[in-house]
Design an enzyme around this catalytic site. Sequence first.
Site, PDB file in Angstrom:
ATOM      1  N   CYS A 135      53.039   4.480 -18.309  1.00  0.00           N
ATOM      2  CA  CYS A 135      53.154   4.158 -16.882  1.00  0.00           C
ATOM      3  C   CYS A 135      52.423   2.872 -16.545  1.00  0.00           C
ATOM      4  CB  CYS A 135      52.618   5.305 -16.035  1.00  0.00           C
ATOM      5  SG  CYS A 135      52.648   4.959 -14.263  1.00  0.00           S
ATOM      6  N   HIS A 168      56.419   4.819  17.589  1.00  0.00           N
ATOM      7  CA  HIS A 168      57.482   3.833  17.781  1.00  0.00           C
ATOM      8  C   HIS A 168      56.853   2.465  18.066  1.00  0.00           C
ATOM      9  CE1 HIS A 168      61.270   2.065  19.150  1.00  0.00           C
ATOM     10  NE2 HIS A 168      60.591   1.571  20.196  1.00  0.00           N
ATOM     11  N   GLY A 184      70.963   5.063 -14.684  1.00  0.00           N
ATOM     12  CA  GLY A 184      69.966   5.963 -14.127  1.00  0.00           C
ATOM     13  C   GLY A 184      68.881   5.175 -13.423  1.00  0.00           C
ATOM     14  N   VAL A 185      67.729   5.808 -13.235  1.00  0.00           N
ATOM     15  CA  VAL A 185      66.649   5.184 -12.461  1.00  0.00           C
ATOM     16  C   VAL A 185      66.234   3.839 -13.044  1.00  0.00           C
ATOM     17  CG1 VAL A 185      64.259   5.430 -11.716  1.00  0.00           C
ATOM     18  CG2 VAL A 185      65.784   7.407 -11.637  1.00  0.00           C
ATOM     19  N   ASP A 241      55.567  14.028 -19.890  1.00  0.00           N
ATOM     20  CA  ASP A 241      56.878  13.780 -20.493  1.00  0.00           C
ATOM     21  C   ASP A 241      57.151  14.611 -21.732  1.00  0.00           C
ATOM     22  OD1 ASP A 241      57.040  11.911 -18.512  1.00  0.00           O
ATOM     23  OD2 ASP A 241      57.485  10.214 -19.812  1.00  0.00           O
ATOM     24  N   GLY A 282      48.484   4.631 -20.643  1.00  0.00           N
ATOM     25  CA  GLY A 282      49.741   4.965 -21.287  1.00  0.00           C
ATOM     26  C   GLY A 282      50.938   4.141 -20.838  1.00  0.00           C
ATOM     27  N   GLY A 296      73.458   2.167 -18.975  1.00  0.00           N
ATOM     28  CA  GLY A 296      72.753   3.256 -18.319  1.00  0.00           C
ATOM     29  C   GLY A 296      72.463   2.923 -16.872  1.00  0.00           C
ATOM     30  N   GLU A 334      43.322   8.635 -27.588  1.00  0.00           N
ATOM     31  CA  GLU A 334      44.420   7.744 -27.237  1.00  0.00           C
ATOM     32  C   GLU A 334      44.555   6.665 -28.306  1.00  0.00           C
ATOM     33  OE1 GLU A 334      47.363   5.688 -26.179  1.00  0.00           O
ATOM     34  OE2 GLU A 334      46.937   7.423 -24.892  1.00  0.00           O
TER      35      GLU A 334
END
Length: 473
Positions: free
Chosen positions: A42, A452, A189-190, A319, A40, A187, A34
Site C-alpha cells: 500500500c 449548505h 477493474g479498480v 490480502d 508494504g 483489465g 518484514e
Amino acid sequence: MTISCDVAILGGGTGGYVAAIRAAQLGKSVVVIEMDKLGGTCLHRGCIPSKSLLRSAEVYAEINESESYGIETTGVKLVFPKVQRRKEAVVEQLHEGVQYLMRKNKIQVLKGKGRIIGPSIFSPRSGAVAVELENGEMETVVSSNLIVATGSRPRVLPGLKPDGKVILSSEEALTLEELPSSIIIVGGGVIGVEWASMLVDFGVQVTVVEAAGQLLPLEDEEIARELLRLLKKRGVKVLTGTTVDAETCVVTEDGVTIEARKGEQSQSLSAEKLLVSVGRVANIENIGLENTDIHFDKGVIEVNANMQTNEPHIYGIGDCIGGLQLAHAASHEGIRAVNHLAGEKLHPYHIHQVPRCVYTRPEVASVGYTEKEAKNLGHDVVTGKFPFSAIGKAIVYGMKDGFVKVVADRSSGDILGVQMIGPHVTDLIGEAALAQLLDATPWEIGEAIHAHPTLSEIIGEAMLAVDGKSIGF
C-alpha cells in the site's frame, strides 16, 4: 538466537503494522518481521504512490481546463520526473512516520524473510518463525500468538509476464521514468480504471480491455455505465466483453501489438506499453504453511470471524486471506485479530460494511450491497438517486457529473448499500459506512442536517429520495 514475544507478525504492511500498534497499546510485546519496507504494498507499490500520481494528473487536468473558471494560462508544462520525485517524497514521509510509530510503541522490527517452522524445542505449538536477516544471520521468533499478514502481488497472465519495459504490472508502471505516448490496459477493474484516468489526464492515448460486460465488474451497473461514459468523453477507448490473446502478443522496438477478441470478432491493438491489471494473488508460498495445520483454499488462507486459522493461536489478515484485498480492510482485520487474542470485546464484522473506493476522475465509492446483489439476496428493494448536477457546490466546483444511489429494504427500511460516482465521493462514503454500521434508515440520514453549500448535501438528498421526498431535484 531466540526472541520471545507475546505477538509475532509476519508482514509489516498496512494490516501488519496496525496490528502491531494495537497489540502494543494492549501491553503486548510485539515483533514484526518484514523482508522489505514497513508499510508494504500500500505505502510503497500501491495506494499511496498511485494516489500521488493521480493527484498530479488531476492538477494538470484542472490547469488545462482553467479557462472555464475564468483563468487563462500559458506555457503549462508537464515535467514527469518532478511528478515522480513528488511521489517518492510523499512515500518517504509516510514511511518515516510508520518507523516512528514502531519506535514510539516499542515494537521490535526484524528485516528479513520469515518462515513458520512449526513445533520446536522453543515452542510446543506450531507458529515459531525462523527469520533470515539481511546479513544472512538467522533468528528464531517464538510467540504466544502469530499473525500472518503477508499481503499480495499483481496477478500475471500466462504469456503476458511483465518485463518492466514494455509489458508492465501496476508496480512497474509506478516507476516509469517517462510517460508513454500510448498504452493498452488489460483489465478494467479498480486498478485498471485508475491508471486509465490518470494517464489520459497526462495526455497518454489509453485503451482499456475488460473481459466482463462492464467496467468495475463488482460494482453497480449504473455506476459502471456512468464511469464508462465519462472516461470515453475524456478520450479513453474502452472495450468491454473483450479478451486479449496472449499468443498474438508481439513486442517490438516501437512497442507492443496484440489481438483483442469479442465473440467472433477480433481487432489488432498497438501501443507503446501494455499494462496488465487483472487482480492480485495472495503471498502464501514459502512462508511455512506446510509446517502447520492451517487450511488454505483457492490460493488464500482460511480464517473464521475472529481472523483465526484452524490453529487458534495463528491468525490471518489482509490480502493473504482474500476478501476485498483493501488496505483499510487489512487494518480493521489486524485490530480485530489483536483484540480477540487479548480477550477484548469484539463487534460483528461484515465484509459488506467495508467501503470500496476508486480514485478515478470523477471518483467512485460504495459500501454495502448493490441493487442487483440485494435483490439476489431476496430483499424487496427500493432505491433513491440524486445527481451532483443539482448540488450547488458541485456546480461551483465545475464537477457536476455523477450521482449518489441508495439501496434500501422496503419492509424494514434499512439501508442495504450506497453507491456514488462524482467529486470527492471517496471522502463522502464515510457517512454511508457509518449508516451501515448503525443499521440506519434512509429517513434518519436524510433528517440529519447537512451544511449548505457542501457536497455532503447529496447524501441527505439521496436518502430522502428513497421515499420520494428529495427537495432539490
